[in-house]
Scaffold this motif. Structure first.
Motif, PDB file in Angstrom:
ATOM      1  N   LEU A   1       0.821  -1.210   0.000  1.00  0.00           N
ATOM      2  CA  LEU A   1       0.000   0.000   0.000  1.00  0.00           C
ATOM      3  C   LEU A   1       0.858   1.265   0.000  1.00  0.00           C
ATOM      4  CD1 LEU A   1      -2.844  -1.023   2.475  1.00  0.00           C
ATOM      5  CD2 LEU A   1      -2.926  -0.929  -0.029  1.00  0.00           C
ATOM      6  N   LEU A   2       1.945   1.257   0.743  1.00  0.00           N
ATOM      7  CA  LEU A   2       2.851   2.402   0.752  1.00  0.00           C
ATOM      8  C   LEU A   2       3.457   2.628  -0.631  1.00  0.00           C
ATOM      9  CD1 LEU A   2       4.358   4.618   2.290  1.00  0.00           C
ATOM     10  CD2 LEU A   2       6.091   2.901   2.860  1.00  0.00           C
ATOM     11  N   ASN A   3       3.865   1.545  -1.293  1.00  0.00           N
ATOM     12  CA  ASN A   3       4.428   1.655  -2.643  1.00  0.00           C
ATOM     13  C   ASN A   3       3.395   2.171  -3.635  1.00  0.00           C
ATOM     14  OD1 ASN A   3       7.333   0.057  -3.179  1.00  0.00           O
ATOM     15  ND2 ASN A   3       6.361  -0.287  -1.216  1.00  0.00           N
ATOM     16  N   VAL A   4       2.170   1.703  -3.521  1.00  0.00           N
ATOM     17  CA  VAL A   4       1.100   2.186  -4.401  1.00  0.00           C
ATOM     18  C   VAL A   4       0.904   3.685  -4.199  1.00  0.00           C
ATOM     19  CG1 VAL A   4      -1.399   2.126  -4.812  1.00  0.00           C
ATOM     20  CG2 VAL A   4      -0.117  -0.004  -4.641  1.00  0.00           C
ATOM     21  N   LEU A   5       0.868   4.122  -2.960  1.00  0.00           N
ATOM     22  CA  LEU A   5       0.689   5.535  -2.664  1.00  0.00           C
ATOM     23  C   LEU A   5       1.834   6.382  -3.229  1.00  0.00           C
ATOM     24  CD1 LEU A   5      -0.940   7.735  -1.180  1.00  0.00           C
ATOM     25  CD2 LEU A   5       0.493   7.265   0.815  1.00  0.00           C
TER      26      LEU A   5
ATOM     27  N   VAL B   1      13.278   8.094  -9.494  1.00  0.00           N
ATOM     28  CA  VAL B   1      13.558   8.488  -8.114  1.00  0.00           C
ATOM     29  C   VAL B   1      12.706   7.654  -7.160  1.00  0.00           C
ATOM     30  CG1 VAL B   1      13.490  10.390  -6.467  1.00  0.00           C
ATOM     31  CG2 VAL B   1      14.192  10.816  -8.834  1.00  0.00           C
ATOM     32  N   ALA B   2      11.406   7.573  -7.447  1.00  0.00           N
ATOM     33  CA  ALA B   2      10.498   6.822  -6.586  1.00  0.00           C
ATOM     34  C   ALA B   2      10.823   5.337  -6.592  1.00  0.00           C
ATOM     35  CB  ALA B   2       9.056   7.045  -7.032  1.00  0.00           C
ATOM     36  N   TRP B   3      11.170   4.811  -7.761  1.00  0.00           N
ATOM     37  CA  TRP B   3      11.509   3.390  -7.870  1.00  0.00           C
ATOM     38  C   TRP B   3      12.685   3.036  -6.968  1.00  0.00           C
ATOM     39  CZ3 TRP B   3      16.176   1.728 -10.168  1.00  0.00           C
ATOM     40  CH2 TRP B   3      16.299   0.351 -10.316  1.00  0.00           C
TER      41      TRP B   3
ATOM     42  N   CYS C   1      11.660   3.279  -3.270  1.00  0.00           N
ATOM     43  CA  CYS C   1      10.798   2.165  -2.848  1.00  0.00           C
ATOM     44  C   CYS C   1      11.609   0.881  -2.644  1.00  0.00           C
ATOM     45  CB  CYS C   1       9.687   1.929  -3.862  1.00  0.00           C
ATOM     46  SG  CYS C   1       8.382   3.172  -3.803  1.00  0.00           S
ATOM     47  N   ILE C   2      12.520   0.595  -3.542  1.00  0.00           N
ATOM     48  CA  ILE C   2      13.324  -0.612  -3.358  1.00  0.00           C
ATOM     49  C   ILE C   2      14.166  -0.504  -2.088  1.00  0.00           C
ATOM     50  CG2 ILE C   2      15.238  -1.989  -4.247  1.00  0.00           C
ATOM     51  CD1 ILE C   2      14.188  -1.636  -6.995  1.00  0.00           C
ATOM     52  N   GLY C   3      14.833   0.623  -1.901  1.00  0.00           N
ATOM     53  CA  GLY C   3      15.640   0.799  -0.689  1.00  0.00           C
ATOM     54  C   GLY C   3      14.811   0.677   0.567  1.00  0.00           C
ATOM     55  N   LEU C   4      13.658   1.323   0.584  1.00  0.00           N
ATOM     56  CA  LEU C   4      12.778   1.259   1.740  1.00  0.00           C
ATOM     57  C   LEU C   4      12.273  -0.158   1.976  1.00  0.00           C
ATOM     58  CD1 LEU C   4      11.274   2.945   3.891  1.00  0.00           C
ATOM     59  CD2 LEU C   4       9.391   3.124   2.246  1.00  0.00           C
ATOM     60  N   ASN C   5      11.848  -0.831   0.916  1.00  0.00           N
ATOM     61  CA  ASN C   5      11.335  -2.200   1.047  1.00  0.00           C
ATOM     62  C   ASN C   5      12.399  -3.150   1.593  1.00  0.00           C
ATOM     63  OD1 ASN C   5       8.918  -1.340   0.012  1.00  0.00           O
ATOM     64  ND2 ASN C   5       9.297  -2.117  -2.031  1.00  0.00           N
TER      65      ASN C   5
ATOM     66  N   PHE D   1       8.462  -3.461  -5.692  1.00  0.00           N
ATOM     67  CA  PHE D   1       7.839  -4.188  -4.593  1.00  0.00           C
ATOM     68  C   PHE D   1       8.318  -5.624  -4.482  1.00  0.00           C
ATOM     69  CE2 PHE D   1       4.398  -6.497  -2.473  1.00  0.00           C
ATOM     70  CZ  PHE D   1       4.456  -5.831  -1.261  1.00  0.00           C
ATOM     71  N   PHE D   2       8.821  -6.196  -5.539  1.00  0.00           N
ATOM     72  CA  PHE D   2       9.198  -7.600  -5.503  1.00  0.00           C
ATOM     73  C   PHE D   2      10.676  -7.838  -5.791  1.00  0.00           C
ATOM     74  CE2 PHE D   2       4.707  -7.466  -6.747  1.00  0.00           C
ATOM     75  CZ  PHE D   2       4.163  -8.117  -5.655  1.00  0.00           C
TER      76      PHE D   2
END
Length: 132
Positions: free
Chosen positions: A8-12, A32-34, A37-41, A115-116
């Motif tokens: 859900l966070l990644n979708v947002l 930038v977002a990609w 998101c990977i780093g955060l995940n 996300f994966f």
């Protein structure tokens, strides 16, 4: 439950980037977002998912997580310094013509990449023979 929250966070995050890209006509924000998101995940998975051995979680979290956060910082600085859209995205926008609002599908591809990652899978489902 944690993976659902990450989803859900990644979708947002990606939806926000899509809106920004629509208004400022600069789709480079997707990169930038990609990377963010990977780093955060990876970092959150390494910290919160306890199925992998501690040494593996630290190894993956430190090396992969900080690598992608470093990449995020680099891409963010590049995006902020650009005066016009990256040539790749400008060409894609031109080729899509009146259907360029469907660029969301490009963002969703970036989303699925973020996300994966294999690092999250390695933390969630470690090989049972490692370390024995």
């Amino acid at each position: 439950m944690m993976l659902w929250n990450l989803f859900l966070l990644n979708v947002l995050i990606m939806l926000c980037c899509w809106v920004v890209a629509i208004f400022n006509k600069r789709a480079g924000i997707v990169d930038v977002a990609w990377s963010f998101c990977i780093g955060l995940n990876v970092l959150l998975s390494a910290v919160l998912i306890e199925t992998a051995p501690d040494w593996l979680r630290v190894f993956i979290g430190v090396l992969s997580g900080f690598w992608f956060l470093r990449l995020f910082w680099h891409l963010l600085r590049r995006y902020q310094s650009e005066q016009q859209e990256d040539r790749r995205y400008a060409n894609m926008r031109r080729a899509m013509g009146k259907f360029q609002h469907l660029g969301f599908f490009h963002l969703s591809g970036r989303f699925s990449d973020s996300f994966f990652p294999a690092d999250v899978a390695a933390v969630k489902y470690p090989c049972r023979t490692v370390g024995k």
